[in-house]
Write a protein that holds these residues in place. Structure first.
Motif, PDB file in Angstrom:
ATOM      1  N   ASP A  30      97.409  -0.566  39.328  1.00  9.89           N
ATOM      2  CA  ASP A  30      98.416   0.120  40.145  1.00  9.89           C
ATOM      3  C   ASP A  30      98.598   1.540  39.643  1.00  9.89           C
ATOM      4  O   ASP A  30      98.252   1.850  38.517  1.00  9.89           O
ATOM      5  CB  ASP A  30      99.756  -0.647  40.106  1.00  9.89           C
ATOM      6  CG  ASP A  30     100.348  -0.689  38.722  1.00  9.89           C
ATOM      7  OD1 ASP A  30     100.742   0.357  38.199  1.00  9.89           O
ATOM      8  OD2 ASP A  30     100.403  -1.812  38.133  1.00  9.89           O
ATOM      9  N   TRP A  60     110.139 -10.216  26.859  1.00  7.54           N
ATOM     10  CA  TRP A  60     110.060  -8.782  26.560  1.00  7.54           C
ATOM     11  C   TRP A  60     110.005  -7.977  27.859  1.00  7.54           C
ATOM     12  O   TRP A  60     109.266  -8.317  28.785  1.00  7.54           O
ATOM     13  CB  TRP A  60     108.824  -8.456  25.692  1.00  7.54           C
ATOM     14  CG  TRP A  60     108.823  -6.989  25.348  1.00  7.54           C
ATOM     15  CD1 TRP A  60     109.467  -6.390  24.320  1.00  7.54           C
ATOM     16  CD2 TRP A  60     108.210  -5.934  26.117  1.00  7.54           C
ATOM     17  NE1 TRP A  60     109.311  -5.033  24.369  1.00  7.54           N
ATOM     18  CE2 TRP A  60     108.539  -4.718  25.462  1.00  7.54           C
ATOM     19  CE3 TRP A  60     107.447  -5.891  27.274  1.00  7.54           C
ATOM     20  CZ2 TRP A  60     108.103  -3.483  25.922  1.00  7.54           C
ATOM     21  CZ3 TRP A  60     107.015  -4.648  27.732  1.00  7.54           C
ATOM     22  CH2 TRP A  60     107.350  -3.457  27.066  1.00  7.54           C
ATOM     23  N   ARG A  61     110.789  -6.904  27.932  1.00  6.11           N
ATOM     24  CA  ARG A  61     110.786  -6.005  29.088  1.00  6.11           C
ATOM     25  C   ARG A  61     110.980  -4.587  28.593  1.00  6.11           C
ATOM     26  O   ARG A  61     111.829  -4.347  27.727  1.00  6.11           O
ATOM     27  CB  ARG A  61     111.929  -6.370  30.045  1.00  6.11           C
ATOM     28  CG  ARG A  61     111.613  -7.618  30.823  1.00  6.11           C
ATOM     29  CD  ARG A  61     112.803  -8.116  31.557  1.00  6.11           C
ATOM     30  NE  ARG A  61     113.735  -8.778  30.670  1.00  6.11           N
ATOM     31  CZ  ARG A  61     114.767  -9.477  31.103  1.00  6.11           C
ATOM     32  NH1 ARG A  61     114.989  -9.595  32.374  1.00  6.11           N
ATOM     33  NH2 ARG A  61     115.569 -10.062  30.256  1.00  6.11           N
ATOM     34  N   ALA A  62     110.179  -3.670  29.108  1.00  8.80           N
ATOM     35  CA  ALA A  62     110.291  -2.270  28.665  1.00  8.80           C
ATOM     36  C   ALA A  62     111.683  -1.747  29.042  1.00  8.80           C
ATOM     37  O   ALA A  62     112.351  -1.100  28.247  1.00  8.80           O
ATOM     38  CB  ALA A  62     109.207  -1.427  29.308  1.00  8.80           C
ATOM     39  N   GLY A 103     113.277  -9.453  37.871  1.00  7.58           N
ATOM     40  CA  GLY A 103     112.375  -9.974  36.825  1.00  7.58           C
ATOM     41  C   GLY A 103     113.103 -10.811  35.800  1.00  7.58           C
ATOM     42  O   GLY A 103     114.300 -10.641  35.573  1.00  7.58           O
ATOM     43  N   THR A 104     112.382 -11.722  35.183  1.00  7.42           N
ATOM     44  CA  THR A 104     112.971 -12.586  34.151  1.00  7.42           C
ATOM     45  C   THR A 104     112.411 -12.268  32.768  1.00  7.42           C
ATOM     46  O   THR A 104     112.903 -12.761  31.764  1.00  7.42           O
ATOM     47  CB  THR A 104     112.653 -14.063  34.444  1.00  7.42           C
ATOM     48  OG1 THR A 104     111.238 -14.211  34.459  1.00  7.42           O
ATOM     49  CG2 THR A 104     113.234 -14.513  35.759  1.00  7.42           C
ATOM     50  N   GLY A 105     111.344 -11.461  32.725  1.00 10.86           N
ATOM     51  CA  GLY A 105     110.694 -11.165  31.448  1.00 10.86           C
ATOM     52  C   GLY A 105     109.770 -12.280  31.001  1.00 10.86           C
ATOM     53  O   GLY A 105     109.263 -12.278  29.875  1.00 10.86           O
ATOM     54  N   SER A 163     114.074  -4.119  35.153  1.00 10.33           N
ATOM     55  CA  SER A 163     113.419  -5.400  35.413  1.00 10.33           C
ATOM     56  C   SER A 163     114.383  -6.367  36.104  1.00 10.33           C
ATOM     57  O   SER A 163     114.031  -7.053  37.051  1.00 10.33           O
ATOM     58  CB  SER A 163     112.909  -5.998  34.103  1.00 10.33           C
ATOM     59  OG  SER A 163     112.710  -7.364  34.249  1.00 10.33           O
ATOM     60  N   LEU A 182     104.648 -12.314  32.593  1.00  7.62           N
ATOM     61  CA  LEU A 182     103.364 -12.060  31.926  1.00  7.62           C
ATOM     62  C   LEU A 182     103.044 -13.113  30.866  1.00  7.62           C
ATOM     63  O   LEU A 182     101.876 -13.465  30.679  1.00  7.62           O
ATOM     64  CB  LEU A 182     103.357 -10.661  31.295  1.00  7.62           C
ATOM     65  CG  LEU A 182     103.195  -9.498  32.286  1.00  7.62           C
ATOM     66  CD1 LEU A 182     103.152  -8.169  31.548  1.00  7.62           C
ATOM     67  CD2 LEU A 182     101.917  -9.654  33.120  1.00  7.62           C
ATOM     68  N   ASN A 224     104.382  -7.644  39.790  1.00  4.67           N
ATOM     69  CA  ASN A 224     104.710  -6.598  38.815  1.00  4.67           C
ATOM     70  C   ASN A 224     104.215  -5.242  39.305  1.00  4.67           C
ATOM     71  O   ASN A 224     104.915  -4.234  39.184  1.00  4.67           O
ATOM     72  CB  ASN A 224     104.070  -6.895  37.454  1.00  4.67           C
ATOM     73  CG  ASN A 224     104.888  -7.903  36.664  1.00  4.67           C
ATOM     74  OD1 ASN A 224     106.010  -8.234  37.060  1.00  4.67           O
ATOM     75  ND2 ASN A 224     104.337  -8.402  35.568  1.00  4.67           N
ATOM     76  N   LYS A 274     106.525  -4.058  41.784  1.00 11.94           N
ATOM     77  CA  LYS A 274     107.829  -3.741  41.186  1.00 11.94           C
ATOM     78  C   LYS A 274     107.797  -2.403  40.439  1.00 11.94           C
ATOM     79  O   LYS A 274     108.733  -1.628  40.512  1.00 11.94           O
ATOM     80  CB  LYS A 274     108.223  -4.842  40.186  1.00 11.94           C
ATOM     81  CG  LYS A 274     108.970  -5.988  40.816  1.00 11.94           C
ATOM     82  CD  LYS A 274     109.644  -6.883  39.781  1.00 11.94           C
ATOM     83  CE  LYS A 274     108.680  -7.623  38.903  1.00 11.94           C
ATOM     84  NZ  LYS A 274     109.307  -8.661  38.079  1.00 11.94           N
ATOM     85  N   TYR A 275     106.707  -2.205  39.667  1.00 11.66           N
ATOM     86  CA  TYR A 275     106.692  -1.050  38.769  1.00 11.66           C
ATOM     87  C   TYR A 275     105.856   0.120  39.309  1.00 11.66           C
ATOM     88  O   TYR A 275     105.423   0.975  38.560  1.00 11.66           O
ATOM     89  CB  TYR A 275     106.225  -1.478  37.364  1.00 11.66           C
ATOM     90  CG  TYR A 275     107.098  -2.580  36.815  1.00 11.66           C
ATOM     91  CD1 TYR A 275     108.431  -2.318  36.498  1.00 11.66           C
ATOM     92  CD2 TYR A 275     106.624  -3.877  36.654  1.00 11.66           C
ATOM     93  CE1 TYR A 275     109.266  -3.336  36.043  1.00 11.66           C
ATOM     94  CE2 TYR A 275     107.446  -4.891  36.197  1.00 11.66           C
ATOM     95  CZ  TYR A 275     108.767  -4.621  35.887  1.00 11.66           C
ATOM     96  OH  TYR A 275     109.599  -5.611  35.446  1.00 11.66           O
TER      97      TYR A 275
HETATM   98  P1  ADP Z   1     109.400  -9.022  34.342  1.00 12.46           P
HETATM   99  O1  ADP Z   1     110.005 -10.196  34.957  1.00 12.46           O
HETATM  100  O2  ADP Z   1     110.384  -8.155  33.612  1.00 12.46           O
HETATM  101  O3  ADP Z   1     108.488  -8.275  35.222  1.00 12.46           O
HETATM  102  P2  ADP Z   1     106.984  -9.651  32.937  1.00 12.46           P
HETATM  103  O4  ADP Z   1     106.736 -10.553  31.827  1.00 12.46           O
HETATM  104  O5  ADP Z   1     106.250  -9.877  34.192  1.00 12.46           O
HETATM  105  O6  ADP Z   1     108.533  -9.648  33.147  1.00 12.46           O
HETATM  106  O7  ADP Z   1     106.668  -8.210  32.433  1.00 12.46           O
HETATM  107  C1  ADP Z   1     107.180  -7.792  31.198  1.00 12.46           C
HETATM  108  C2  ADP Z   1     107.382  -6.307  31.181  1.00 12.46           C
HETATM  109  O8  ADP Z   1     106.114  -5.636  31.191  1.00 12.46           O
HETATM  110  C3  ADP Z   1     108.095  -5.760  32.393  1.00 12.46           C
HETATM  111  O9  ADP Z   1     109.497  -5.834  32.253  1.00 12.46           O
HETATM  112  C4  ADP Z   1     107.605  -4.317  32.415  1.00 12.46           C
HETATM  113  O10 ADP Z   1     108.373  -3.540  31.523  1.00 12.46           O
HETATM  114  C5  ADP Z   1     106.214  -4.423  31.895  1.00 12.46           C
HETATM  115  N1  ADP Z   1     105.234  -4.461  33.008  1.00 12.46           N
HETATM  116  C6  ADP Z   1     104.659  -5.541  33.556  1.00 12.46           C
HETATM  117  N2  ADP Z   1     103.789  -5.186  34.545  1.00 12.46           N
HETATM  118  C7  ADP Z   1     103.820  -3.867  34.598  1.00 12.46           C
HETATM  119  C8  ADP Z   1     103.146  -2.894  35.422  1.00 12.46           C
HETATM  120  N3  ADP Z   1     102.274  -3.237  36.337  1.00 12.46           N
HETATM  121  N4  ADP Z   1     103.429  -1.596  35.196  1.00 12.46           N
HETATM  122  C9  ADP Z   1     104.303  -1.230  34.261  1.00 12.46           C
HETATM  123  N5  ADP Z   1     104.981  -2.079  33.469  1.00 12.46           N
HETATM  124  C10 ADP Z   1     104.731  -3.396  33.629  1.00 12.46           C
END
Ligand code: ADP
Length: 484
Positions: free
Chosen positions: A401, A419-421, A431-433, A426, A436, A373, A376-377
């Motif tokens: 990060d 859930w995904r922002a 990403g699969t959401g 994602s 986390l 993550n 990715k972000y």
């Molecule tokens: P995904 O597969 O979308 O990464 P996660 O469950 O790992 O699914 O994360 C859920 C959401 O949390 C992500 O879609 C992102 O919006 C947010 N997120 C996770 N890690 C970070 C990070 N390090 N910085 C910013 N946003 C994050």
């Protein structure tokens, strides 16, 4: 219904047994107490009468056979003294027998008389009024009057006692079954009343089905065990309803997530087959199909992992894990991942072993999700910090990060499934959401926690706390503080 009935039956049966035992004890002890007191009264009377005859005999001067007989006869005819008695000399010869004694069938004379009163139940006679055979109670004593031994035997028929005991027995014979019957009916009625609310709870509970999970049991007004039971069952139903809802939601979300790549795969295949396509177009379509099928299989992997964890949360390996080398290894992977985006990975891993107990593969998956993550972000040329240390009985892993961060209002939802922002972003990042939520599940299964702090547009820090293995050593092991 069967169990309920049997409870009622068992309670009534217990009531019956207890009542029978009580009545039996009371009846038998009452009968004996009555018998003892009746005998005591008769014995007192016999003793008085015997002493009366003794006193009379001691007052006589002529103790010859004829003399005694004559005097006692005169005494009897004058209506003095008692009527039921006999007098013998020392050799057992009868000196006198009051007229009424004749009806009795007595063993005469008394055996081995002594100078103490001796009570005996013996002989028998048939009373006229009820033609029952009654026993006799005798009191005998040997007295010495101026050298002459005389034996007195006073007699009392036991018909009064026999009849009193007989009436008592009859009362018991009728009364006990009557009381027993009434008591059992009472016990049945009471248990029926007491268990009626249980019946109601059972009926209510039966009416609640999977399609009607919002129904609740009626709570009795009285503050008692049954009210507590209803309230507890209602709370349980609340929990079941909540998990049912989340399972439904999860199924809907999973289907929705699976549909997207399937549609894309279908569209790419359809596009390729509809008419002749150039080599480049076909290649493009194949690449899309490959990407989407990879995404689908990673989603299915995540779903399988969740399904397995949910079905048996306790089923995972518990081995000692040294987190220091695990994090060092993960750091190498992180650098490979971050390389293409020119992200710097800075790790701070102590030289000691940091032992915990658990499933190494799951812990690795947890840390890799956070690092993945972070990569990715975080935009190009950002930084990722990996930190491991022990603190107050806990192993603390921090992944920080300098990426896009998370909005404060989104913070409570980051660990929710699916859930995904930013869904599109994602997805594009593969990403699969679920990452986390899986990470949180792994931390919790190891009695640990996971938390996040973030500043939107600046940075995010995910902190995992896991219990250290008790007795785990912290020997000097390596020195790994590196930066790239
Ligand atoms: P995904 O597969 O979308 O990464 P996660 O469950 O790992 O699914 O994360 C859920 C959401 O949390 C992500 O879609 C992102 O919006 C947010 N997120 C996770 N890690 C970070 C990070 N390090 N910085 C910013 N946003 C994050």
């Amino acid at each position: 219904m069967l169990e309920y009935r049997s409870t009622r039956f068992r309670l009534t049966a217990w009531g019956f047994v207890m009542l029978s035992a009580t009545l039996a004890v009371m009846g038998v002890s009452g009968w004996f107490a009555m018998r003892v007191s009746l005998y005591r009264a008769i014995d007192e009377d016999l003793e008085n009468r015997l002493l009366d005859v003794e006193k009379f005999l001691r007052s006589q001067t002529d103790l010859s056979l004829d003399g005694v007989r004559k005097e006692l006869g005169i005494r009897s005819s004058l209506g003095m003294g008692t009527s039921f008695y006999m007098v013998f000399d020392d050799l057992g010869n009868e000196l006198y027998r009051s007229p009424q004694v004749g009806e009795y069938n007595l063993n005469v004379p008394p055996e081995n008389p002594t100078d103490r009163i001796h009570f005996l139940k013996e002989g028998s006679y048939v009373a006229n009024q009820n033609s029952l055979i009654h026993s006799l109670r005798t009191a005998s004593k040997r007295i010495d009057i101026r050298g002459t031994g005389i034996v007195i035997e006073v007699v009392e028929p036991l018909n009064g006692v026999d009849l009193a005991l007989l009436y008592f027995e009859r009362i018991l014979l009728i009364g006990v079954p009557l009381l027993l019957g009434l008591g059992t009916l009472g016990a049945f009625w009471i248990t029926r009343r007491a268990l009626a609310p249980v019946d109601r709870i059972t009926r209510d509970a039966r009416s609640i089905t999977a399609s009607n999970l919002s129904g609740r049991l009626a709570v009795p007004v009285a503050v008692d065990e049954l009210r507590r039971l209803s309230e507890t069952l209602n709370q349980m139903l609340d929990r079941i309803e909540t998990s049912f809802k989340s399972i439904r939601q999860f199924t809907a979300d999973a289907s929705h997530e699976l549909r997207a790549p399937m549609t894309l795969i279908h569209a790419a295949a359809d596009f390729s087959l509809r008419r002749d396509r150039s080599r480049e177009d076909l290649r493009d379509a194949m690449e899309r199909i490959l990407r989407e099928s990879e995404r689908t299989s990673s989603l299915v992997d995540d779903l399988l992992f969740i399904a397995r964890s949910d079905s048996d949360p306790a089923a995972f390996e518990r081995n000692p894990i040294d987190l220091a080398p695990l994090l060092a290894d993960v750091t190498i992977q992180a650098r490979t991942l971050a390389e293409s985006k020119h992200i710097e990975v800075i790790s701070q891993i102590p030289s000691q072993c940091i032992w915990m107990e658990g499933d190494a593969l799951s812990i690795r998956r947890l840390v890799m999700t956070l690092i993945d993550n972070a990569v990715k972000y975080t935009p190009e040329s950002g930084q990722i910090f990996i930190d491991l240390h022990a603190d107050d009985g806990l192993a603390v892993i921090k992944i920080r990060d300098t990426g896009m961060g998370i909005a404060p209002e989104d913070m409570p939802r980051v660990f929710d499934r699916f859930w995904r922002a930013d869904k599109v972003r994602s997805r594009d990042e593969g990403g699969t959401g679920l990452g986390l939520s899986i990470a949180k599940g792994i931390a919790e299964r190891h009695q640990g926690t996971i938390s996040v702090e973030s500043q939107l547009g600046r940075e995010s820090t995910f902190t995992v706390r896991l219990p250290l293995l008790l007795g785990g050593s912290f020997s000097d092991h390596r020195s790994q503080t590196a930066a790239t």
